[in-house]
Motif scaffolding. Structure first.
Motif, PDB file in Angstrom:
ATOM      1  N   SER A  65       0.830  -1.204   0.000  1.00 56.11           N
ATOM      2  CA  SER A  65       0.000   0.000   0.000  1.00 56.11           C
ATOM      3  C   SER A  65       0.862   1.252   0.000  1.00 56.11           C
ATOM      4  O   SER A  65       0.583   2.217  -0.714  1.00 56.11           O
ATOM      5  CB  SER A  65      -0.923   0.015   1.228  1.00 56.11           C
ATOM      6  OG  SER A  65      -1.837  -1.042   1.172  1.00 56.11           O
ATOM      7  N   ARG A  83       2.335   1.791  -3.461  1.00 58.70           N
ATOM      8  CA  ARG A  83       1.340   2.368  -4.386  1.00 58.70           C
ATOM      9  C   ARG A  83       1.171   3.861  -4.128  1.00 58.70           C
ATOM     10  O   ARG A  83       1.079   4.657  -5.056  1.00 58.70           O
ATOM     11  CB  ARG A  83       0.002   1.640  -4.257  1.00 58.70           C
ATOM     12  CG  ARG A  83      -0.045   0.328  -5.012  1.00 58.70           C
ATOM     13  CD  ARG A  83      -1.449  -0.250  -5.086  1.00 58.70           C
ATOM     14  NE  ARG A  83      -2.010  -0.582  -3.786  1.00 58.70           N
ATOM     15  CZ  ARG A  83      -1.785  -1.708  -3.137  1.00 58.70           C
ATOM     16  NH1 ARG A  83      -1.010  -2.628  -3.658  1.00 58.70           N
ATOM     17  NH2 ARG A  83      -2.334  -1.949  -1.978  1.00 58.70           N
ATOM     18  N   GLU A 127       1.951   6.832  -6.726  1.00 56.15           N
ATOM     19  CA  GLU A 127       0.899   7.801  -7.069  1.00 56.15           C
ATOM     20  C   GLU A 127       1.404   9.226  -6.916  1.00 56.15           C
ATOM     21  O   GLU A 127       1.079  10.096  -7.721  1.00 56.15           O
ATOM     22  CB  GLU A 127      -0.346   7.570  -6.215  1.00 56.15           C
ATOM     23  CG  GLU A 127      -1.501   8.497  -6.524  1.00 56.15           C
ATOM     24  CD  GLU A 127      -1.954   8.488  -7.982  1.00 56.15           C
ATOM     25  OE1 GLU A 127      -2.281   9.579  -8.522  1.00 56.15           O
ATOM     26  OE2 GLU A 127      -1.974   7.412  -8.604  1.00 56.15           O
TER      27      GLU A 127
END
Length: 153
Positions: A116, A119, A123
């Motif tokens: 997580s 990611r 991003e």
């Protein structure tokens, strides 16, 4: 007759290489910022991911080869991850001189948490790009990364 200075001639490949280096450093800093609260380094995260990709616990030598590092570097990473309870050393059932590395439940939990974080870091970097631009970038990076072994300079 004067010769043009080196800086007078444009070097598009040099500019591109510098941009890639700057992006790599920025991605590393962002990734590190997301990993710090978990108490793990990018290198330890990479080792955890690598161990998780094996069907059975890998040998230290397998990890060193896969990570393209010297065995001593793997030993240091495993020491840190074992101290935090994320991996454990286990004897090889066929050869007791061989040590294998396996994930613990805490290691699997850490991997889920870190995926997580990874990611989120990606991003941050990719936010200015559209979905289509991300796809093109992915294709271009794959063409560079997947071209085979690095050539000597």
């Amino acid at each position: 007759m004067s010769t043009p200075a080196l800086s007078d001639s444009p070097d598009p490949d040099g500019v591109l290489a510098e941009q890639l280096l700057r992006l790599t450093r920025r991605l590393h800093r962002s990734h590190k910022r997301y990993l710090e609260p978990v108490g793990i380094t990018p290198a330890q995260f990479r080792l955890l991911r690598t161990v998780a990709h094996y069907g059975e616990p890998p040998r230290m030598a397998d990890l060193a080869a896969r990570l393209e590092v010297v065995p001593r570097a793997v030993t240091s990473l495993v020491d840190g991850l074992q101290a935090s309870g994320r991996v454990r050393r286990v004897p090889d059932p066929a050869n007791r001189r061989v040590v294998r590395i396996e994930l613990t439940d805490a290691g699997r939990d850490t991997l889920r948490e870190l995926r997580s974080a990874r990611r989120a870091a990606a991003e941050d970097i990719l936010a200015p790009l559209t979905v289509e631009q991300r796809e093109v970038l992915g294709d271009l990076l794959s063409a560079l990364v997947d071209r085979g072994p690095e050539r000597a300079c």
